[in-house]
Write an enzyme that holds these catalytic residues in place. Sequence first.
Site, PDB file in Angstrom:
ATOM      1  CB  SER A   1      -0.933   0.009   1.215  1.00 22.88           C
ATOM      2  OG  SER A   1      -1.840  -1.046   1.096  1.00 22.88           O
TER       3      SER A   1
ATOM      4  CB  THR B   1      -3.432   4.298   2.014  1.00 27.81           C
ATOM      5  OG1 THR B   1      -3.230   2.893   1.896  1.00 27.81           O
ATOM      6  CG2 THR B   1      -4.115   4.844   0.784  1.00 27.81           C
TER       7      THR B   1
ATOM      8  CG  ASP C   1      -5.018  -4.406   2.669  1.00 27.91           C
ATOM      9  OD1 ASP C   1      -4.591  -5.114   1.736  1.00 27.91           O
ATOM     10  OD2 ASP C   1      -4.356  -4.160   3.698  1.00 27.91           O
TER      11      ASP C   1
ATOM     12  CG  HIS D   1      -3.787  -8.598   4.554  1.00 28.07           C
ATOM     13  ND1 HIS D   1      -2.712  -9.122   3.870  1.00 28.07           N
ATOM     14  CD2 HIS D   1      -3.773  -7.258   4.285  1.00 28.07           C
ATOM     15  CE1 HIS D   1      -2.075  -8.150   3.219  1.00 28.07           C
ATOM     16  NE2 HIS D   1      -2.708  -7.014   3.454  1.00 28.07           N
TER      17      HIS D   1
HETATM   18 MG    MG Z   1      -4.273   1.501   3.284  1.00 31.72          MG
HETATM   19 ZN    ZN Z   2      -2.460  -5.123   2.500  1.00 32.65          ZN
END
Ligand code: MG
Ligand code: ZN
Length: 373
Positions: A91, A144, A264, A268
């Site tokens: 990311s 991010t 995300d 995971h």
């Molecule tokens: Mg992120």
């Molecule tokens: Zn990730």
Amino acid sequence: MKYLLYALLFLSIANCTAKIHPNTEYGATPEKTAEKSTPQVKNVILLIGDGMGVTQLSTRYYYGDGKINFDRFKHIGLINTSSAREKITDSAAGATAFATGRRSYNGAISVDLDQKSIPIIVEQLSQEGFKTGIISTSAVTHATPACFYAHVAQRKMQEEIAEQLVHSDIDFFAGGGLKYFEDRKDGQNLVQQLRDQGFEIRTDGDVLQHMPTDKKSAFLLADKGMPKMTEGRGSFLPDATKRAIQELNNPQGFFLMVEGSQIDWGGHANDAQYIITETADFDQAIGAALDFAEQDKQTLVVVTADHETGGFTLSAKQTDKGSDYAEIEPSFSTGGHSATLIPVFAYGPGSEDFGGIYKNTDIYHKIKKALAR
Ligand code: MG
Ligand code: ZN
């Protein structure tokens, strides 16, 4: 025979074109000129669904009901998201590409391969008078959002990143990460420093419930990441998006980055329900951005992701007889990220430029191009 068909087809197309554009050869009427003048792009809202590949997005169409905001886009493209060194990005490198237009190594927060700072879109636009904001369902110091205001060699340097946020150009931020401001190894109290920089800080309650002030707004509503949707996050992401737009909208324009961070994390965890609920919430934030853009008409909305997470698949249910196509049983190929191409959706002036297949870094360049016209 074939040639005759082609000739007929050509003639009918030519005929249609003439009917649709009767003024093409003889100069446009004043009405047409007005239609053709391209509206300026004043504001940009970039929404990033961390780990959102086409399958994550597809959950909107196979689970739940009600309005799907992805349906409101007409311009759709695909990006290759590799980083400078790795085929599969993380990311940090993914957001560095969006924020700076340059590819770097996995873990990089808006620095190049030599760990030198690269100019960030937020820094550039702030100098031109834009107001800027970031919203995240992770810590605001997570990879991010960090790439939109900080420059550090490794994403894990979150205390350093928090310090850079205090002295950044950001005018509005909302998310988790309070710990990195007030419970630090160096003992500094960055919450007080944020106040000194002109921020009103809120550390609890609903975003929309707080009265706006004439100060810059900081919402730090969790120690690290915000709660999951399934654990009661509620409407934080769409609410913060609405609130940011309200506070940032001004005659000079604004740039806002909104991240659905936990799509995300669901990938995971190989947890389909986690992905489904987080993607639905991200869709609500997209709706808030589009509602404003539809009225404003000078706002470019871009939705994309840094990469896919989980190798997520809406596979058929497996029975002793084989695949049962009547039922979906989600499955995963990895606990990490994958290299699949990632969708891009764009709405508003300049959005037609986002069709096609291109690199993640082009998101930055296309936004800059849209703002320059
Ligand atoms: Mg992120
Ligand atoms: Zn990730």
